[in-house]
Motif scaffolding. Sequence first.
Motif, PDB file in Angstrom:
ATOM      1  N   LYS A  81       0.866  -1.223  -0.008  1.00 13.52           N
ATOM      2  CA  LYS A  81      -0.068   0.004  -0.158  1.00 13.52           C
ATOM      3  C   LYS A  81       0.816   1.263  -0.076  1.00 13.52           C
ATOM      4  CE  LYS A  81      -3.781   2.199   2.689  1.00 13.52           C
ATOM      5  NZ  LYS A  81      -4.441   2.286   3.940  1.00 13.52           N
ATOM      6  N   LEU A  84       2.676   1.472  -3.328  1.00 16.26           N
ATOM      7  CA  LEU A  84       1.783   2.051  -4.498  1.00 16.26           C
ATOM      8  C   LEU A  84       1.430   3.491  -4.362  1.00 16.26           C
ATOM      9  CD1 LEU A  84      -0.462  -1.126  -4.696  1.00 16.26           C
ATOM     10  CD2 LEU A  84       1.011  -0.236  -6.342  1.00 16.26           C
ATOM     11  N   ARG A  85       1.248   3.864  -3.101  1.00 12.34           N
ATOM     12  CA  ARG A  85       0.988   5.078  -2.848  1.00 12.34           C
ATOM     13  C   ARG A  85       2.196   6.157  -3.231  1.00 12.34           C
ATOM     14  NH1 ARG A  85       0.339   8.841   2.787  1.00 12.34           N
ATOM     15  NH2 ARG A  85      -0.804  10.557   1.784  1.00 12.34           N
ATOM     16  N   ASP A  87       4.285   5.516  -5.642  1.00 13.61           N
ATOM     17  CA  ASP A  87       4.450   5.405  -6.861  1.00 13.61           C
ATOM     18  C   ASP A  87       3.334   6.553  -7.750  1.00 13.61           C
ATOM     19  OD1 ASP A  87       4.682   4.872  -9.464  1.00 13.61           O
ATOM     20  OD2 ASP A  87       3.850   2.726  -9.409  1.00 13.61           O
ATOM     21  N   SER A  88       2.102   6.246  -7.181  1.00 11.94           N
ATOM     22  CA  SER A  88       1.047   7.399  -7.575  1.00 11.94           C
ATOM     23  C   SER A  88       1.536   8.905  -7.416  1.00 11.94           C
ATOM     24  CB  SER A  88      -0.377   6.834  -6.898  1.00 11.94           C
ATOM     25  OG  SER A  88      -0.382   7.335  -5.615  1.00 11.94           O
ATOM     26  N   LEU A  89       2.183   9.065  -6.394  1.00 11.83           N
ATOM     27  CA  LEU A  89       2.672  10.482  -6.053  1.00 11.83           C
ATOM     28  C   LEU A  89       3.748  10.830  -6.564  1.00 11.83           C
ATOM     29  CD1 LEU A  89       1.819  10.455  -2.193  1.00 11.83           C
ATOM     30  CD2 LEU A  89       0.289  11.604  -3.785  1.00 11.83           C
ATOM     31  N   GLY A  90       4.341   9.811  -7.299  1.00 12.46           N
ATOM     32  CA  GLY A  90       5.617  10.225  -7.662  1.00 12.46           C
ATOM     33  C   GLY A  90       6.766  10.221  -7.128  1.00 12.46           C
ATOM     34  N   ARG A  97      11.368   0.882  -6.457  1.00 10.93           N
ATOM     35  CA  ARG A  97      10.557   0.012  -7.367  1.00 10.93           C
ATOM     36  C   ARG A  97      11.149  -1.428  -7.339  1.00 10.93           C
ATOM     37  NH1 ARG A  97       7.287   2.777 -10.526  1.00 10.93           N
ATOM     38  NH2 ARG A  97       7.441   4.914 -10.873  1.00 10.93           N
ATOM     39  N   GLN A 100       9.394  -3.215  -4.508  1.00  8.48           N
ATOM     40  CA  GLN A 100       8.135  -3.360  -4.834  1.00  8.48           C
ATOM     41  C   GLN A 100       8.065  -4.699  -5.622  1.00  8.48           C
ATOM     42  OE1 GLN A 100       6.510  -0.649  -7.420  1.00  8.48           O
ATOM     43  NE2 GLN A 100       4.388  -0.660  -6.626  1.00  8.48           N
ATOM     44  N   TYR A 231       7.722  11.611   0.543  1.00  6.34           N
ATOM     45  CA  TYR A 231       6.702  10.935   1.073  1.00  6.34           C
ATOM     46  C   TYR A 231       5.757  11.503   2.063  1.00  6.34           C
ATOM     47  CZ  TYR A 231       3.651   6.810   1.675  1.00  6.34           C
ATOM     48  OH  TYR A 231       2.517   5.918   1.962  1.00  6.34           O
TER      49      TYR A 231
END
Length: 422
Positions: A81, A84-85, A87-90, A97, A100, A231
């Motif tokens: 989680k 992924l967050r 990743d979505s926030l850049g 990765r 991940q 983050y």
Amino acid sequence: MKALHHILAIALLASSTIANAADPMATTYSMTQCEGSLTPYREPAAEPAYPDSLVPVFVNHVGRHGARYPASASNCLTLRKALLRADSLGTITPLGRQLQKLNERVIAISNGRWGALDSLGIAEQEGIATRMFYNYTEVFSNGGVVQALSSYSPRAMMSMYAFTHQLDRLSNRLTFTTSTGRINSALMRPFDTVQSYLDFRKDKTWEPPYKEYLMQFCPTSALARVLGENYPHTDAKAEKELALVEYYVVSGLQAMGEKSEMSVYFSESEANALWSCFNLRQYLQRTATTISAVPAEIAADLVMNLIETTDAFISGADPAACAILRFGHAETLMPLLSLIRVPGCNYLTNYFDTVAQHWRDFDVVPMAANVQFVLFKARKSGKYYMRVELNERPVALRQGDTATIYPWGELRRYLTNCIPML
């Protein structure tokens, strides 16, 4: 209520001394050691010797299950989680990765097998069984009955069957009886059954020093290298707890038969600091401390069982038995070893930042950890003696004395005195 206030006062006073005591970052344990209680079992370098005047006649064994897949999916899913967050926030980094992919591989391999014994865990139990058979051949040479029991946990049950199956391969003269299920919880899972311990966990009297330590010493630098410096964490405590999640996922790789990647994600100092937080939590929850003796006292029934079964063998009440094997958990062994004060397993202090130097879960309860009580009989006098072995290494129970073999009467008194008065 007064007693509870007193306990909390001690805990808070102890935790406030952390900043003035030794620096836990001074520990320089290896990356493998920093896998803590997830560390695979280390075989002893040599078989334990004993005098020719003694013959081994009976073994009482209490063991932890062998190496396993992650106990549950919770840490992997929490880490997924967060990644992924990021990743979505850049904010996710190239190393993030990579983590991940590793985390997804762990999930894929473990699905349908969470907490299950793996091939390494089976090999660990087979190895311990083989060494027991050859180190103490006389115990098994005349046949006899091997009694085995386990907790209801499938990994403990499979550890029992791997162990007894190996003994059966080594001698077809042995008779085996096995028992598993909740019927054995009083001995193998007292942390689920003893009310005083359930109250201890509910009251969370162990938390103040742990939280103080966590906030002061848990590093988040390794976490930032995967999620990114920007983050957005909820708060400092959540960030540190997530750092421990990353540590726990990575530290469990070897236990599931995968290659260690500790050095990929952590520096030596980070690994030591993260491990020390997890180590302290286990110490506070599962052993006797200056906060409470309850976590160790839950092993009282198990200690009494060890005494009674030895007495039954000596008296002839159970003459056919040659070994009694018990299979449980790290949470079974930590209280037991603390209650009977095995060196390195029982440490009392008000300076909780010194715990990492004196109580180390990778020494106390690695995967397949065990304590064996080996009973000997003198060839001439017929008197009985006993040796206690932690992870197949003899231990000296008397302070300042290197002796490891004691008259049974003396060791019996010692063990009896460890049992708390009702």
